[in-house]
Design a protein around this motif. Structure first.
Motif, PDB file in Angstrom:
ATOM      1  N   GLY A   1       0.798  -1.284   0.034  1.00  0.00           N
ATOM      2  CA  GLY A   1      -0.166  -0.033  -0.042  1.00  0.00           C
ATOM      3  C   GLY A   1       0.796   1.317   0.003  1.00  0.00           C
ATOM      4  N   THR A   2       0.327   2.408  -0.010  1.00  0.00           N
ATOM      5  CA  THR A   2       0.920   3.505   0.354  1.00  0.00           C
ATOM      6  C   THR A   2       0.361   4.400   1.322  1.00  0.00           C
ATOM      7  OG1 THR A   2      -0.370   4.886  -1.267  1.00  0.00           O
ATOM      8  CG2 THR A   2       1.604   3.596  -2.137  1.00  0.00           C
ATOM      9  N   ALA A   3       1.119   5.265   1.850  1.00  0.00           N
ATOM     10  CA  ALA A   3       0.589   6.158   3.145  1.00  0.00           C
ATOM     11  C   ALA A   3      -0.718   7.002   2.515  1.00  0.00           C
ATOM     12  CB  ALA A   3       1.753   7.115   3.487  1.00  0.00           C
ATOM     13  N   GLU A   4      -0.313   7.627   1.088  1.00  0.00           N
ATOM     14  CA  GLU A   4      -1.338   8.480   0.363  1.00  0.00           C
ATOM     15  C   GLU A   4      -2.641   7.785   0.400  1.00  0.00           C
ATOM     16  OE1 GLU A   4       1.574   7.833  -0.806  1.00  0.00           O
ATOM     17  OE2 GLU A   4       2.367   9.571  -0.003  1.00  0.00           O
ATOM     18  N   ASP A   5      -2.935   6.333   0.506  1.00  0.00           N
ATOM     19  CA  ASP A   5      -3.936   5.532   0.235  1.00  0.00           C
ATOM     20  C   ASP A   5      -4.967   5.786   1.469  1.00  0.00           C
ATOM     21  OD1 ASP A   5      -3.479   4.684  -2.114  1.00  0.00           O
ATOM     22  OD2 ASP A   5      -2.476   2.956  -1.450  1.00  0.00           O
ATOM     23  N   GLY A   6      -4.528   6.232   2.641  1.00  0.00           N
ATOM     24  CA  GLY A   6      -5.608   6.520   3.907  1.00  0.00           C
ATOM     25  C   GLY A   6      -5.592   4.998   4.589  1.00  0.00           C
ATOM     26  N   HIS A   7      -4.379   4.252   4.367  1.00  0.00           N
ATOM     27  CA  HIS A   7      -4.799   2.735   5.087  1.00  0.00           C
ATOM     28  C   HIS A   7      -4.564   3.015   6.405  1.00  0.00           C
ATOM     29  CE1 HIS A   7      -5.498   0.487   1.471  1.00  0.00           C
ATOM     30  NE2 HIS A   7      -4.379   0.917   0.872  1.00  0.00           N
ATOM     31  N   ARG A   8      -4.518   1.816   7.026  1.00  0.00           N
ATOM     32  CA  ARG A   8      -3.919   1.854   8.436  1.00  0.00           C
ATOM     33  C   ARG A   8      -2.483   1.327   8.500  1.00  0.00           C
ATOM     34  NH1 ARG A   8      -9.355  -1.261  11.233  1.00  0.00           N
ATOM     35  NH2 ARG A   8     -11.151  -0.040  10.387  1.00  0.00           N
ATOM     36  N   GLY A   9      -2.154   0.400   8.936  1.00  0.00           N
ATOM     37  CA  GLY A   9      -0.916  -0.158   8.918  1.00  0.00           C
ATOM     38  C   GLY A   9      -0.200  -0.215   7.456  1.00  0.00           C
ATOM     39  N   VAL A  10       0.526   0.130   7.082  1.00  0.00           N
ATOM     40  CA  VAL A  10       1.046  -0.036   5.785  1.00  0.00           C
ATOM     41  C   VAL A  10       2.603  -0.520   5.437  1.00  0.00           C
ATOM     42  CG1 VAL A  10       1.794   1.172   3.657  1.00  0.00           C
ATOM     43  CG2 VAL A  10      -0.438   1.818   4.650  1.00  0.00           C
ATOM     44  N   VAL A  11       2.750  -1.629   4.610  1.00  0.00           N
ATOM     45  CA  VAL A  11       4.231  -1.958   4.337  1.00  0.00           C
ATOM     46  C   VAL A  11       4.377  -1.620   2.752  1.00  0.00           C
ATOM     47  CG1 VAL A  11       6.111  -3.697   3.976  1.00  0.00           C
ATOM     48  CG2 VAL A  11       4.421  -3.759   6.054  1.00  0.00           C
ATOM     49  N   GLU A  12       5.081  -0.497   2.630  1.00  0.00           N
ATOM     50  CA  GLU A  12       5.159   0.034   1.220  1.00  0.00           C
ATOM     51  C   GLU A  12       6.479  -0.352   0.356  1.00  0.00           C
ATOM     52  OE1 GLU A  12       5.465   4.298  -1.232  1.00  0.00           O
ATOM     53  OE2 GLU A  12       4.898   4.200   0.913  1.00  0.00           O
ATOM     54  N   ILE A  13       6.253  -0.692  -0.716  1.00  0.00           N
ATOM     55  CA  ILE A  13       7.258  -1.306  -1.634  1.00  0.00           C
ATOM     56  C   ILE A  13       7.845  -0.267  -2.570  1.00  0.00           C
ATOM     57  CG2 ILE A  13       8.169  -3.032  -3.165  1.00  0.00           C
ATOM     58  CD1 ILE A  13       7.285  -4.098  -0.539  1.00  0.00           C
ATOM     59  N   ASP A  14       8.852   0.321  -2.171  1.00  0.00           N
ATOM     60  CA  ASP A  14       9.725   1.470  -2.983  1.00  0.00           C
ATOM     61  C   ASP A  14      10.246   0.703  -4.191  1.00  0.00           C
ATOM     62  OD1 ASP A  14      10.587   3.729  -4.260  1.00  0.00           O
ATOM     63  OD2 ASP A  14      11.925   4.244  -2.456  1.00  0.00           O
TER      64      ASP A  14
END
Length: 334
Positions: A152-165
């Motif tokens: 996910g991304t922080a901008e998505d408005g999710h709760r916890g997120v592990v983002e892949i860059d």
């Protein structure tokens, strides 16, 4: 109604009872659809519970007695070897923390992801994975259950997120291809042109940073047509000398299609996957890839979920946002 609990604290039956103006026993009756209360009272309690994102404890409902807490892992298809590797990392980290893991496959949700995810949520104390719903549906589906979204991304408005860059790995991969004399690099995306993946967006940006034309060929909504995608790429760019793919699973199919098209790998054409799966060593030639520490993704997600469940971490925000990046893994195909 203003009964929002502290940000680091999950709503309790007491919070719901206080906000609804009823007893704890009435909340229990309403949440478990028991007799002894009016329909109006039941609805008032349910409305308050929804507002507070209250979710009855599995233990309090008697579904689990004396057992360890459970973590749900929602995958997108266990036939993809990425997900067994991810599950292995999740199970290892969760087991070490004293948790059990329920592994599910969201690709079999029967076309109703909300119902599927509610059924998962009813069996666990926190959930991580890939969800086919937007964050606007989380309250309805998960209540106050700790949720960690993978990729996910922080901008998505999710709760916890592990983002892949993807940017650093793609830059490293493209730089390597350029250093080895490649000039016509094509990305094959498993998605459709109408809904390209985030990996394609990152590929286009990386190519443009290097002053190159970012040609992308799409396999289609369901993927799986590597031979057709390679053929289309060769028609559009007969001088193609390198393919990057959506993931390693697709890279194996592209590798085969490229060889069937008469292009020697890596001499005439390089193939570079994304994910760095362990099984890349069994292809011929062995698959080069943008390597992701899949076990670390699982471990980080577990740490976030457990921290959110225990109250050590908030249910959303920058404190529960982590970023993981790829590194270049060179084998034989690039």
């Amino acid at each position: 109604m203003n009964a929002e609990p502290e940000r680091h604290k999950r709503a309790t039956v007491i919070d719901v009872a206080r906000a609804a103006g009823v007893s704890r026993q009435t909340v229990t009756r309403a949440m478990n659809d028991m007799d002894g209360i009016s329909a109006a009272t039941r609805q008032r309690v349910l409305d308050v519970a929804k507002e507070l994102r209250y979710r009855p404890s599995r233990f309090g409902r008697g579904l689990v007695v004396g057992h360890r807490p459970a973590l749900g892992l929602v995958t997108e298809g266990l036939t993809n070897p990425y997900f067994p590797e991810l599950a292995d990392g999740v199970v290892e980290a969760a087991t070490a923390a004293g948790w059990n893991v329920l592994v599910t496959d969201g690709s079999h949700d029967g076309g109703d992801p909300r119902r599927f995810l509610r059924e998962v949520a009813d069996q666990v104390d926190a959930v991580i994975g890939y969800f086919r719903i937007g964050p606007d549906a989380f309250d309805d589906v998960f209540g106050d259950l700790p949720v960690v979204v993978l990729e996910g991304t922080a901008e998505d408005g999710h709760r916890g997120v592990v983002e892949i860059d993807f940017a650093p790995g793609l830059d490293a991969g493209i730089e390597h291809l350029l250093e080895t004399g490649r000039r016509r690099i094509v990305m094959i995306d498993s998605r459709s042109a109408a809904a390209p993946s985030r990996r394609t967006a990152a590929f286009r940006a990386a190519m443009e940073r290097h002053g190159l034309d970012p040609l992308v060929v799409f396999e289609g909504d369901s993927g799986g047509d590597a031979a057709g995608a390679v053929a289309r790429a060769l028609r559009e760019a007969p001088d193609v000398d390198a393919f990057m793919t959506f993931n390693d699973l697709h890279a194996f199919a592209v590798l085969k299609a490229v060889q069937h098209a008469g292009l020697e790998v890596p001499d005439r054409c390089a193939v570079l996957g994304i994910d760095g799966l362990a099984m890349g060593v069994v292809s011929s030639p062995e698959l080069s890839s943008l390597d992701l520490d899949i076990a670390a993704v699982g471990r980080i997600a577990v740490e976030l979920a457990i921290g959110m469940q225990t109250g050590a971490l908030p249910s959303s925000g920058p404190e529960v946002h982590r970023v993981v990046r790829h590194t270049l893994l060179l084998r034989e195909s690039a």
